[in-house]
Design an enzyme around this catalytic site. Structure first.
Site, PDB file in Angstrom:
ATOM      1  N   SER A 125       6.833 -34.194  -8.376  1.00 41.17           N
ATOM      2  CA  SER A 125       5.758 -33.277  -8.769  1.00 41.17           C
ATOM      3  C   SER A 125       4.372 -33.811  -8.445  1.00 41.17           C
ATOM      4  CB  SER A 125       5.900 -32.962 -10.246  1.00 41.17           C
ATOM      5  OG  SER A 125       7.193 -32.474 -10.459  1.00 41.17           O
ATOM      6  N   ARG A 130      -1.286 -37.379  -1.883  1.00 46.84           N
ATOM      7  CA  ARG A 130      -2.098 -38.169  -2.821  1.00 46.84           C
ATOM      8  C   ARG A 130      -1.362 -38.195  -4.146  1.00 46.84           C
ATOM      9  NH1 ARG A 130      -4.441 -33.162  -2.259  1.00 46.84           N
ATOM     10  NH2 ARG A 130      -4.308 -31.876  -4.116  1.00 46.84           N
ATOM     11  N   ASP A 174       7.900 -29.392  -8.837  1.00 51.64           N
ATOM     12  CA  ASP A 174       8.398 -28.832 -10.103  1.00 51.64           C
ATOM     13  C   ASP A 174       8.102 -27.339 -10.253  1.00 51.64           C
ATOM     14  OD1 ASP A 174       5.703 -29.431 -10.369  1.00 51.64           O
ATOM     15  OD2 ASP A 174       5.870 -30.341 -12.352  1.00 51.64           O
TER      16      ASP A 174
HETATM   17  C1  BGC Z   1       0.696 -32.149  -9.073  1.00 53.37           C
HETATM   18  C2  BGC Z   1       1.611 -30.990  -8.739  1.00 53.37           C
HETATM   19  C3  BGC Z   1       2.521 -30.687  -9.910  1.00 53.37           C
HETATM   20  C4  BGC Z   1       1.717 -30.505 -11.184  1.00 53.37           C
HETATM   21  C5  BGC Z   1       2.582 -30.215 -12.401  1.00 53.37           C
HETATM   22  C6  BGC Z   1       0.015 -31.926 -10.403  1.00 53.37           C
HETATM   23  O1  BGC Z   1      -0.717 -33.058 -10.756  1.00 53.37           O
HETATM   24  O2  BGC Z   1      -0.272 -32.306  -8.064  1.00 53.37           O
HETATM   25  O3  BGC Z   1       2.366 -31.273  -7.576  1.00 53.37           O
HETATM   26  O4  BGC Z   1       3.258 -29.524  -9.635  1.00 53.37           O
HETATM   27  O5  BGC Z   1       0.958 -31.670 -11.426  1.00 53.37           O
HETATM   28  O6  BGC Z   1       3.480 -31.220 -12.671  1.00 53.37           O
END
Ligand code: BGC
Length: 512
Positions: free
Chosen positions: A156, A171, A209
């Site tokens: 995620s 990142r 996610d």
């Molecule tokens: C991330 C996402 C993720 C979201 C929820 C963010 O910090 O960049 O990729 O889906 O958090 O978990």
């Protein structure tokens, strides 16, 4: 200044009006288009190569792992094929030193180890049989194929997906910081560590996610409506939605990298990475507390939307607001009645060591507690002040002041969330088609995360703001169905592993 007045003044700084909401929706729509056209934009709009959502009839046993923020989860999922599933899972907190390890290997070796422990505990036969066959050299290729678990990897963080099981980390977010991993294929990193342990597991699919949530909601959601959006409002925030393939303009050049994907649906799930919406702060609110939080974060200047919306940050915003009121010696917050003038620490009931004075010292769950507290004399909030911050003699007025500020931070977060949801609804065009059939006219949204689940009234605030967007209005808002997709990321990853298992892996075909 009177305490209640001071608290209301701070609350006003968090006011996010209808005009603000609508200006931000406009900017969000602009950034969505921009992100579909080219790379390197604020809203990344990442094509996922997932072109179909499930319908509930899918079957089989799959594994999924989920590296999200606070925890790492390993699960196996039995899809029953009738919109239901059973799930076995284990969960560990990610040690702080792993989140900021020097090398990617340290993180991925830790993850592979958890997969091994899970297999030993929950799928012994599978695991031991495999290890034994490796030891005796009796593993033939065909047998191995059946025995290998296809694993969906929910990762995620922003990833440039270059295939169903390949993606380069763009990142880190949410407090992770392992520079060595940036730019690398996270599936390959995980597979390498899995192979070192000789586990019968193949990383078959890489999933954000939000994509998992969208898939899981589509699998379980009732009726004929397919789900439009999967959104997370937890430690971080983000959304993935179903986009028309023709609009994903930047895909044209990158298609061959992606391997085979089925374009017959004419749709593709796009991961917006809306946590980085408006990093330039064109429309986002920016109180002194927001600005200071950003300055002290590991990634100043990015994830600016997330820093105003998600669970990792709301407690910290409130903490900074409370400290600001406390430092105004004319305001009697947490102060003894007769000592409002002297130096801060000698006049307050708070010790210097209270986590109120530590960055990240106030957990977002405190906001939910304070906002939802209707106990006489705000007993529950006062207990939480004592437990979480060591403030043991807070008055009812103190608790009321904190509650007013907490509610303002939470309400602003929910209204900002409505900006993202509203823009995607508008962009989808789904509200423009009316069949008159109530069921078909529902627009379904799957959500997950601690904020939507536990913050009292979060959805109500979101809906209130959605009604204030003219293209949605009261009529449109009524058509929106928001449902929690519990364990969404695990089930969703399993569903994508299932799809990926059917599609020939381009890497295998190329003999890699
Ligand atoms: C991330 C996402 C993720 C979201 C929820 C963010 O910090 O960049 O990729 O889906 O958090 O978990």
């Amino acid at each position: 200044m009177a305490l209640a007045e001071a608290a209301r003044k701070v609350a006003n700084e968090f006011e996010y009006t209808s005009e603000d909401v609508n200006a931000a929706v406009k900017e969000f729509l602009r950034e969505m288009d921009e992100g579909l056209e080219k790379d390197g934009t604020s809203l990344s709009q990442i094509p996922t190569y997932v072109t179909a959502v499930p319908n509930g009839t899918e079957k089989g046993l799959y594994m999924a792992v989920d590296l999200g923020g606070t925890n790492f989860r390993v699960c196996s999922i039995q899809l029953h094929g009738n919109t239901t599933f059973s799930l076995t899972q284990s969960k560990v907190k990610i040690p702080a030193e792993i989140m900021t390890a020097k090398t990617a290997e340290e993180l991925f070796a830790f993850l592979a180890k958890q997969i091994e422990l899970f297999l030993k505990e929950h799928h012994t036969e599978h695991y031991e049989g495999h290890i034994q066959r490796i030891a005796t050299g009796t593993t033939d290729k065909e047998y191995r194929e059946q025995e290998i678990f296809n694993l969906g990897f929910t990762f995620s963080f922003p990833v440039q997906q270059i295939g169903i099981n390949r993606g380069l980390l763009m990142r880190w977010t949410k407090g992770f910081d392992i520079q060595d991993a940036v730019g690398k294929d996270v599936c390959a990193l995980l597979q390498k560590e899995i192979d070192k342990l000789h586990l019968p597991v193949r990383v078959a699919a890489l999933v954000n996610d939000t994509v998992g949530t969208l898939m899981a909601r589509s699998y379980t959601s009732p009726g004929k409506t397919s789900t439009l959006l999967g959104a997370i409002f937890g430690t971080g925030t983000n959304g993935a939605y179903v986009e028309r393939l023709g609009r994903v303009k930047k895909l044209a050049g990158g298609k061959e990298n992606a391997g085979a994907y089925d374009a017959s649906t004419g749709e593709m799930i796009v991961n917006t990475e809306w946590g980085s919406f408006d990093n330039a702060l064109r429309v986002l609110p920016n109180t002194p507390y927001d600005a200071a939080l950003d300055r002290d974060s590991v990634n100043p200047g990015i994830q600016m939307f997330e820093k105003r919306v998600s669970g990792m940050f709301l407690g910290e915003i409130l903490r900074r607001a409370v400290v600001a009121v406390l430092q105004d010696l004319s305001v009697p917050l947490f102060k003894d009645e007769d000592s409002s003038v002297n130096e801060l620490h000698s006049t307050t009931q708070i010790s210097k060591d209270s986590s109120l004075f530590r960055t990240w010292g106030l957990d977002t769950s405190f906001l939910s507690i304070a906002h939802g507290d209707s106990s006489p004399g705000l007993r529950i909030t006062r207990q939480a002040l004592d437990r979480d911050l060591g403030i043991n003699a807070a008055s009812v007025e103190d608790a009321e002041a904190v509650k007013i500020m907490a509610a303002a931070v939470g309400r602003r977060a929910a209204r900002l969330s409505a900006v993202a949801i509203g823009a995607i609804l508008i962009q989808s065009g789904r509200l423009e088609t009316v069949t008159g059939n109530e069921e078909l006219d529902v627009v379904d949204i799957g959500v997950d995360g601690s904020l939507v689940e536990f913050y009292p009234g979060f959805e109500d605030y979101v809906r209130e703001a959605l009604r204030e967007i003219p293209q949605i209005g009261e009529k449109g808002e009524k058509r929106i169905r928001i449902g929690i997709a519990k364990d969404g990321s695990g089930v969703g990853a399993a569903l994508i592993a299932l799809v990926a298992g059917k599609v020939p892996n381009p890497a295998d075909a190329a003999g890699e």
